[in-house]
Design an enzyme around this catalytic site. Structure first.
Site, PDB file in Angstrom:
ATOM      1  N   GLU A 173      -5.516  -8.375  -0.219  1.00 33.13           N
ATOM      2  CA  GLU A 173      -6.305  -7.950   1.397  1.00 33.13           C
ATOM      3  C   GLU A 173      -7.232  -7.669   0.177  1.00 33.13           C
ATOM      4  OE1 GLU A 173      -5.503  -5.810   4.128  1.00 33.13           O
ATOM      5  OE2 GLU A 173      -3.268  -6.017   3.970  1.00 33.13           O
ATOM      6  N   GLU A 179       0.680  -0.992   0.312  1.00 30.71           N
ATOM      7  CA  GLU A 179      -0.262   0.049  -0.204  1.00 30.71           C
ATOM      8  C   GLU A 179       0.946   0.916   0.113  1.00 30.71           C
ATOM      9  OE1 GLU A 179      -3.245  -0.052   3.066  1.00 30.71           O
ATOM     10  OE2 GLU A 179      -3.394  -2.114   1.867  1.00 30.71           O
TER      11      GLU A 179
END
Length: 373
Positions: free
Chosen positions: A290, A186
Site C-alpha cells: 500500500e 500492519e
C-alpha cells in the site's frame, strides 16, 4: 497508522461481469470489441491493439497449471503496477485509473473481513481485468475497533475459527488460479485487533496464528495461494523490528511494506529504514503493498521520487497505489489523480518502469521471458 475508513464493500457487487461474452480488459465497445482507453493510446508491449477481441479462452481456468503460473507470478520479469480502489476489482474504477496512468494495473487489491466468506467473483473479476487478485484478509468482525477479543490471535491459533478458515481455503482451492492473500497486515502497528498489544494478544501469538492459518490452507490443498506478509513501515525514531513477527521463510512468498508519505520529501525517507529491516530477516521478493501520499506541496515531488526509488531497488517487484478519498475509504485524498502535478509525476514515473506484461492472463499461454531480476 491507519489510513483508511470502513472499506470492505464493493467486490461482491460486480457479478454482472460474469455475463460478459468477451474479456474487456481495456474498455469494451457496444460491439464487444476491446478498444483503447481514451485519451491515451495503448502501449504496444502491454495492451491489445485497437479492435482486437480477447476471447473467453484467454481467461485462466482450472485446466491451466496453477503451480507453474504461481511460480512465474512470484518472480516476475518486471514491476507490478497495482491499485486499490473503493469497489475493486471494478472495471469502471480501473478505467478511471488506467487512463491517467497510461497503463492498466496488473494487481487489483481488495479487502475481506472474517465476517465475510470467500467470494470467487472477486478473483474472476480481477482476472477479467487482466490483473492478479490481491486479497487483504482481515481477522476481525464488522466493527472497526482496535480491540476485538473475540478475534484474538490465540483463539485463531487455538482452532476457534477452523471451520471458517477451512471453508475459505476450500473455496480458494476450487477457484484454481493464483490468489495473493495478505493476512493480518500492519501487525506491527497498534490500530488493528490482530496487533499483539490489542485484543488480549501476547508476544508470539501473531506468528502462531499465521502458521496455523497457513497450515490449514496447506492441508486443504490450496497451493494456489501467494502468501504476502505485510508490516507497516517503521517511521522516524521508531526502533521496532520485524523479526519477532515474521512467520518464517516456509510460510511466506512475498514480504510487503505499507508506506505512506506524510510530508516526507523523498521515497527513501519513508522506505529505506524499513526495507533494511526486511533484508535483515529475509530475501523474499518485496512488494510495496500500500502506498500513496497525503495532500500538500510534497505530494507531486514525492510521487516522482517513488518511481526513481523503485528503479534503484531491483528486489522490489512493484507497488499498489491506494487510490481513495475520505468519502470512499481513505483518511486523506490519496489519489494520484487528485491534482495535475501529481498525475503528471505518476504517469511519467510509471512510464519509466519496466512493467510486468499486461494482461496477466497472457502469462497463461505466453512463455515467460528470460528473468531480468
Amino acid at each position: 497508522m491507519p489510513r483508511r475508513l470502513a472499506h470492505r464493500q464493493g467486490a461482491a457487487g460486480l457479478g454482472w461481469l460474469l455475463g460478459l461474452v468477451l474479456l474487456c480488459v481495456a474498455g469494451c465497445s457496444s460491439q464487444g470489441v476491446v478498444t483503447p482507453l481514451a485519451p491515451w493510446p495503448p502501449q504496444p508491449s502491454t495492451s491489445p491493439a485497437p479492435g482486437v477481441t480477447v476471447p473467453p479462452s484467454a481467461i485462466p481456468t482450472g485446466s491451466t497449471d496453477p503451480g507453474s503460473l504461481r511460480r512465474r507470478l512470484i518472480h516476475p520479469d518486471g514491476d507490478y503496477f497495482g491499485v486499490s480502489t473503493w469497489k475493486a476489482p471494478s472495471e469502471s474504477e480501473t478505467d478511471l485509473v488506467a487512463g491517467p496512468a497510461g497503463a492498466t494495473p496488473t494487481i487489483q487489491e481488495f479487502f475481506v473481513g472474517w465476517d465475510e466468506s470467500f467470494n470467487p467473483q472477486s478473483v474472476r473479476n480481477s482476472y477479467h481485468l487482466g490483473a492478479l487478485p490481491l486479497l487483504t484478509w482481515e481477522p476481525e468482525g464488522p466493527s472497526k475497533a482496535s480491540n476485538q477479543p473475540a478475534y484474538s490471535l490465540s483463539r485463531i491459533a487455538g482452532g476457534a475459527f477452523d471451520g471458517y478458515i477451512k471453508a475459505f481455503a476450500a473455496a480458494v482451492k476450487a477457484e484454481g488460479q493464483p490468489v495473493v492473500i495478505r493476512f493480518a497486515h500492519e501487525m506491527n502497528g497498534s490500530w488493528y485487533p490482530w496487533s499483539e498489544g490489542n485484543s488480549g494478544n501476547r508476544p508470539g501469538d501473531y506468528v502462531k496464528a499465521w502458521r496455523h492459518v497457513h497450515d490449514l490452507f496447506a492441508r486443504a490443498g490450496a497451493t494456489n495461494v501467494i502468501w504476502l506478509w505485510s508490516p507497516n513501515i517503521v517511521r522516524g525514531s521508531e526502533t521496532t523490528g520485524f523479526a519477532s513477527l515474521y512467520p518464517g521463510a516456509d510460510y511466506v512468498d512475498w514480504v510487503g511494506l505499507d508506506a505512506y508519505a506524510l510530508g516526507e520529501k523523498t521515497a527513501g525517507a519513508v522506505l529505506d529504514h524499513s526495507l533494511a529491516l526486511l533484508h535483515a530477516i529475509t530475501d523474499k521478493p518485496v512488494l510495496i503493498s500500500e502506498t500513496a501520499a497525503e495532500p500538500g506541496p510534497e505530494k507531486a515531488p514525492w510521487t516522482a521520487d517513488l518511481f526513481r526509488w523503485l528503479k534503484l531497488h531491483q528486489d522490489v517487484i512493484g507497488f499498489v497505489w491506494f487510490e481513495h478519498t475520505p468519502t470512499d475509504g481513505g483518511k486523506y485524498d490519496y489519489r494520484f489523480t487528485a491534482d495535475p502535478a501529481t498525475e503528471r509525476a505518476f504517469r511519467k514515473g510509471l512510464a519509466s518502469l519496466h512493467l510486468v506484461h499486461w494482461p496477466i492472463t497472457a502469462a497463461v499461454s505466453t512463455p515467460p521471458p528470460a528473468p531480468t531480476r
